[in-house]
Design a protein around this motif. Structure first.
Motif, PDB file in Angstrom:
ATOM      1  N   GLU A  30      14.407 -10.695 -10.970  1.00  0.00           N
ATOM      2  CA  GLU A  30      13.746 -10.429 -12.262  1.00  0.00           C
ATOM      3  C   GLU A  30      13.736  -8.931 -12.585  1.00  0.00           C
ATOM      4  N   GLU A  31      13.401  -8.135 -11.577  1.00  0.00           N
ATOM      5  CA  GLU A  31      13.297  -6.685 -11.802  1.00  0.00           C
ATOM      6  C   GLU A  31      14.660  -6.104 -12.174  1.00  0.00           C
TER       7      GLU A  31
ATOM      8  N   PHE B  38      10.417 -13.772 -22.629  1.00  0.00           N
ATOM      9  CA  PHE B  38      11.739 -13.975 -22.026  1.00  0.00           C
ATOM     10  C   PHE B  38      11.636 -13.983 -20.501  1.00  0.00           C
ATOM     11  N   VAL B  39      10.731 -13.181 -19.988  1.00  0.00           N
ATOM     12  CA  VAL B  39      10.540 -13.129 -18.529  1.00  0.00           C
ATOM     13  C   VAL B  39      10.150 -14.509 -17.993  1.00  0.00           C
ATOM     14  N   VAL B  40       9.327 -15.228 -18.755  1.00  0.00           N
ATOM     15  CA  VAL B  40       8.922 -16.575 -18.320  1.00  0.00           C
ATOM     16  C   VAL B  40      10.133 -17.507 -18.307  1.00  0.00           C
ATOM     17  N   LEU B  41      11.009 -17.359 -19.294  1.00  0.00           N
ATOM     18  CA  LEU B  41      12.238 -18.167 -19.298  1.00  0.00           C
ATOM     19  C   LEU B  41      13.078 -17.864 -18.056  1.00  0.00           C
ATOM     20  N   GLN B  46      15.884 -19.237 -13.408  1.00  0.00           N
ATOM     21  CA  GLN B  46      16.749 -18.398 -12.574  1.00  0.00           C
ATOM     22  C   GLN B  46      17.258 -19.125 -11.333  1.00  0.00           C
ATOM     23  N   ARG B  47      16.406 -19.944 -10.727  1.00  0.00           N
ATOM     24  CA  ARG B  47      16.835 -20.633  -9.509  1.00  0.00           C
ATOM     25  C   ARG B  47      17.943 -21.637  -9.802  1.00  0.00           C
ATOM     26  N   ALA B  67      24.603 -14.689 -12.476  1.00  0.00           N
ATOM     27  CA  ALA B  67      23.379 -15.347 -12.954  1.00  0.00           C
ATOM     28  C   ALA B  67      22.622 -14.415 -13.907  1.00  0.00           C
ATOM     29  N   GLN B  68      22.586 -13.124 -13.568  1.00  0.00           N
ATOM     30  CA  GLN B  68      21.896 -12.165 -14.436  1.00  0.00           C
ATOM     31  C   GLN B  68      22.625 -12.009 -15.770  1.00  0.00           C
ATOM     32  N   GLU B  69      23.939 -11.976 -15.685  1.00  0.00           N
ATOM     33  CA  GLU B  69      24.766 -11.853 -16.897  1.00  0.00           C
ATOM     34  C   GLU B  69      24.496 -13.027 -17.848  1.00  0.00           C
ATOM     35  N   THR B  70      24.261 -14.188 -17.266  1.00  0.00           N
ATOM     36  CA  THR B  70      23.975 -15.377 -18.079  1.00  0.00           C
ATOM     37  C   THR B  70      22.699 -15.164 -18.896  1.00  0.00           C
ATOM     38  N   PHE B  71      21.676 -14.658 -18.231  1.00  0.00           N
ATOM     39  CA  PHE B  71      20.406 -14.411 -18.937  1.00  0.00           C
ATOM     40  C   PHE B  71      20.541 -13.274 -19.950  1.00  0.00           C
TER      41      PHE B  71
END
Lengths: 129, 206
Positions: A30-31, B38-41, B46-47, B67-71
């Protein structure tokens, strides 16, 4: 056939698939993502900065009225008549050619007159091959 | 220090304000670039995204990055997701397409791509350790063609229905079922006779 050599059935395959590794725990996902998000501007934010493009009003080209169209045609006709009268004289043509080419052809124009029987000179037969 | 903590736990903190919000509300708030929503999404999905990327990329080191790129793609334009109920499917589809795109350009370095199942068989004592069986199964999965591995990952590991998995892969249900059947047949071939011995090790480990 030895039981050990038989192919796996679906239940057995599922039992083996259940032993597949699980992904490792990710730390700080997250960070790290928030850090990357800070460098990316959402589309909505980009839209806020855009100055709207105002479409220019199209110039309305109205078709010419029949009367003004007739005046134009009459003027073109008159001009062509005047030019025709001027050019009907050889001098007029020569002057026009001189003006266009910058050459002094005015004196030679007379020679451009169509040849006739009067122009036929005596033929020196000895010089004929 | 206490003030900072109090601020962090204030009304904008995701845990208090957005945690119970629906996906639709979170998407809508994200479209208004409200970051805590967005953080809650991210926390919710994420898992799922990471697990799928890890599985279909055969545990590649870039899994987290993808995975980060997806978000990030979602954050750039949350309005891409027309219906909130399609959010998970959208994320998984984008993530899996990204894996395919990335490894189409450069070869995938699988978990144990260089290893063969036969090479992994432990000597005369057989498959004693469950971890050895796990690695052999991972290797077998990694050897599947991309689309078969993805179908297997969605249905078997992500527990998605055939219909939902077909939507993620943008296939007909028949085509997905065909991919799954071929994947399972291929796995049986790869695992071969060793598979039965591995099962004994699994039974013993229980």
């Amino acid at each position: 056939m030895n039981k050990q050599q038989e192919p796996l059935n679906d239940v057995e395959l599922d039992q083996l698939l259940a032993t597949a590794s699980l992904p490792p725990q990710i730390n700080g996902f997250e960070e790290k993502l928030l850090g990357r998000m800070a460098n990316v501007r959402p589309v909505a934010m980009l839209r806020d900065n855009v100055v709207p493009f105002v479409r220019p009003v199209a110039i309305n080209h109205k078709p010419a009225k029949p009367v003004s169209r007739g005046i134009g045609i009459a003027a073109a006709l008159a001009a062509s008549l005047i030019i025709g009268i001027l050019l009907s004289d050889n001098a007029g043509v020569s002057e026009l050619v001189d003006g266009v080419t910058g050459l002094q052809t005015s004196g030679q124009v007379a020679d451009l007159a169509p040849a006739g029987l009067d122009d036929i000179g005596p033929v020196d037969e000895e010089n004929q091959s | 220090m206490g003030a900072i903590l109090a601020l962090r736990a204030g009304p904008e903190a995701p845990a208090t304000r957005w945690q119970s919000a629906t996906d639709a509300a979170l998407l809508e708030a994200s479209a208004r670039h409200i970051e805590p929503a967005f953080v809650v999404l991210i926390q919710r999905y994420q898992r799922d995204v990471y697990r799928l990327v890890w599985r279909i990329s055969a545990g590649h080191a870039d899994s987290e990055d993808i995975a980060q790129e997806t978000f990030l793609r979602l954050w750039v334009n949350p309005a891409q997701v027309r219906e909130a109920k399609a959010l998970k499917g959208w994320l998984l589809r984008v993530a899996s397409n990204m894996v395919m795109d990335r490894y189409r350009r450069k070869p995938m370095l699988n978990i144990d791509a260089a290893e063969d199942i036969a090479d992994m068989a432990p000597g005369p004592d057989g498959w004693r350790e469950l971890s050895q069986v796990s690695r052999a199964v991972d290797t077998a999965i990694a050897q599947l063609p991309d689309r078969q591995r993805m179908a297997l990952a969605l249905v078997h590991f992500e527990q998605m229905s055939n219909i939902a998995a077909a939507e993620v892969m943008e296939l007909s249900v028949d085509a997905l079922e065909s991919l799954l059947a071929r994947a399972r047949r291929r796995l049986k071939e790869i695992l071969g006779p060793e598979g039965k011995e591995m099962l004994l090790a699994v039974e013993k480990a229980k």
